[in-house]
Design a protein around this motif. Structure first.
Motif, mmCIF file in Angstrom:
data_model
loop_
_atom_site.group_PDB
_atom_site.id
_atom_site.type_symbol
_atom_site.label_atom_id
_atom_site.label_comp_id
_atom_site.label_asym_id
_atom_site.label_seq_id
_atom_site.Cartn_x
_atom_site.Cartn_y
_atom_site.Cartn_z
ATOM 1 N N ASP A 58 48.188 2.396 77.484
ATOM 2 C CA ASP A 58 47.049 2.988 76.768
ATOM 3 C C ASP A 58 47.059 4.519 76.818
ATOM 4 O OD1 ASP A 58 46.378 3.469 79.397
ATOM 5 O OD2 ASP A 58 44.424 2.468 79.298
ATOM 6 N N SER A 59 48.163 5.105 77.265
ATOM 7 C CA SER A 59 48.376 6.554 77.399
ATOM 8 C C SER A 59 47.617 7.182 78.562
ATOM 9 C CB SER A 59 48.049 7.308 76.100
ATOM 10 O OG SER A 59 48.974 6.965 75.096
ATOM 11 N N SER A 60 46.938 6.369 79.367
ATOM 12 C CA SER A 60 46.332 6.925 80.577
ATOM 13 C C SER A 60 47.447 7.222 81.576
ATOM 14 C CB SER A 60 45.304 5.962 81.176
ATOM 15 O OG SER A 60 45.923 4.777 81.624
ATOM 16 N N LEU A 61 47.134 8.044 82.555
ATOM 17 C CA LEU A 61 48.128 8.467 83.549
ATOM 18 C C LEU A 61 47.705 8.013 84.933
ATOM 19 C CD1 LEU A 61 48.543 12.179 82.383
ATOM 20 C CD2 LEU A 61 49.883 10.189 81.673
ATOM 21 N N GLU A 62 48.666 7.594 85.718
ATOM 22 C CA GLU A 62 48.477 7.350 87.149
ATOM 23 C C GLU A 62 49.510 8.184 87.860
ATOM 24 O OE1 GLU A 62 48.510 3.359 88.602
ATOM 25 O OE2 GLU A 62 47.062 2.687 87.105
ATOM 26 N N PHE A 63 49.050 9.040 88.805
ATOM 27 C CA PHE A 63 50.004 9.903 89.477
ATOM 28 C C PHE A 63 49.520 10.306 90.861
ATOM 29 C CE2 PHE A 63 47.475 12.717 86.681
ATOM 30 C CZ PHE A 63 46.991 13.654 87.593
ATOM 31 N N THR A 64 50.456 10.828 91.617
ATOM 32 C CA THR A 64 50.134 11.490 92.874
ATOM 33 C C THR A 64 50.367 12.980 92.673
ATOM 34 O OG1 THR A 64 52.371 11.191 93.733
ATOM 35 C CG2 THR A 64 50.751 9.493 94.308
ATOM 36 N N TYR A 65 49.707 13.758 93.501
ATOM 37 C CA TYR A 65 49.864 15.210 93.419
ATOM 38 C C TYR A 65 49.967 15.789 94.816
ATOM 39 C CZ TYR A 65 44.788 15.109 94.233
ATOM 40 O OH TYR A 65 43.537 14.870 94.739
ATOM 41 N N GLN A 66 50.610 16.930 94.874
ATOM 42 C CA GLN A 66 50.686 17.684 96.125
ATOM 43 C C GLN A 66 50.763 19.152 95.781
ATOM 44 O OE1 GLN A 66 54.201 16.368 98.168
ATOM 45 N NE2 GLN A 66 55.568 17.433 96.809
ATOM 46 N N HIS A 67 50.141 19.956 96.629
ATOM 47 C CA HIS A 67 50.238 21.392 96.403
ATOM 48 C C HIS A 67 50.079 22.144 97.715
ATOM 49 C CE1 HIS A 67 45.753 20.892 95.648
ATOM 50 N NE2 HIS A 67 45.747 21.854 96.557
ATOM 51 N N VAL A 68 50.506 23.404 97.664
ATOM 52 C CA VAL A 68 50.277 24.338 98.759
ATOM 53 C C VAL A 68 49.146 25.235 98.301
ATOM 54 C CG1 VAL A 68 51.247 26.206 100.137
ATOM 55 C CG2 VAL A 68 52.686 24.245 99.504
ATOM 56 N N ASN A 69 48.066 25.264 99.078
ATOM 57 C CA ASN A 69 46.932 26.104 98.685
ATOM 58 C C ASN A 69 47.067 27.511 99.265
ATOM 59 O OD1 ASN A 69 45.965 25.958 101.366
ATOM 60 N ND2 ASN A 69 44.528 24.312 100.869
ATOM 61 N N THR A 70 46.127 28.356 98.969
ATOM 62 C CA THR A 70 46.195 29.751 99.415
ATOM 63 C C THR A 70 45.913 29.908 100.903
ATOM 64 O OG1 THR A 70 43.921 30.063 98.646
ATOM 65 C CG2 THR A 70 45.706 30.750 97.151
#
Length: 124
Positions: A58-70
């Protein structure tokens, strides 16, 4: 809604829950190969982030995310994004997310596709 191809789409954050680190100066650059999506992002509170996930039928997304913050912390989470087509043809992604680190809190956010003239996004 027709199947959306997210390859090379760029987005800017519209809104986010208070417990999130994405703000109105956070930019995303999506890529897609088959049903796999990945993205890079950065913003006021985020030095560098990445997304990896799947595009559903249905074009929806399932994902994980990671980031380095300030604060030099590595932050991780998971998210589901549902696309909504705007009258001008651009997309808004309505997101529900959850941290998988620290307090494990949940939130919601929205990001909007940038039109061509607004694509002034830093490339990594």
């Amino acid at each position: 809604m027709e199947q959306i191809n997210y390859h090379n789409k760029r987005f800017k954050a519209l809104s986010n829950s208070e417990n999130g680190e994405v703000d109105s100066e956070t930019f995303f650059h999506y890529r897609q190969g088959g049903d796999v999506i990945w993205a890079t992002y950065y913003g006021t509170n985020i030095r560098m982030g990445t997304i990896t996930g799947l595009v559903k039928e249905d074009s929806s997304l399932e994902f994980t995310y990671q980031h380095v913050n300030t604060n030099d912390e590595i932050m991780t989470g998971k998210c589901t994004s549902v696309p909504e087509r705007q009258s001008d043809g651009s997309l808004i992604l309505k997101e529900t997310w959850e941290w998988t680190c620290k307090d494990f809190s949940k939130g919601t956010s929205e990001i909007i596709e940038l039109v061509e003239k607004e694509n002034l996004v830093r490339l990594f």
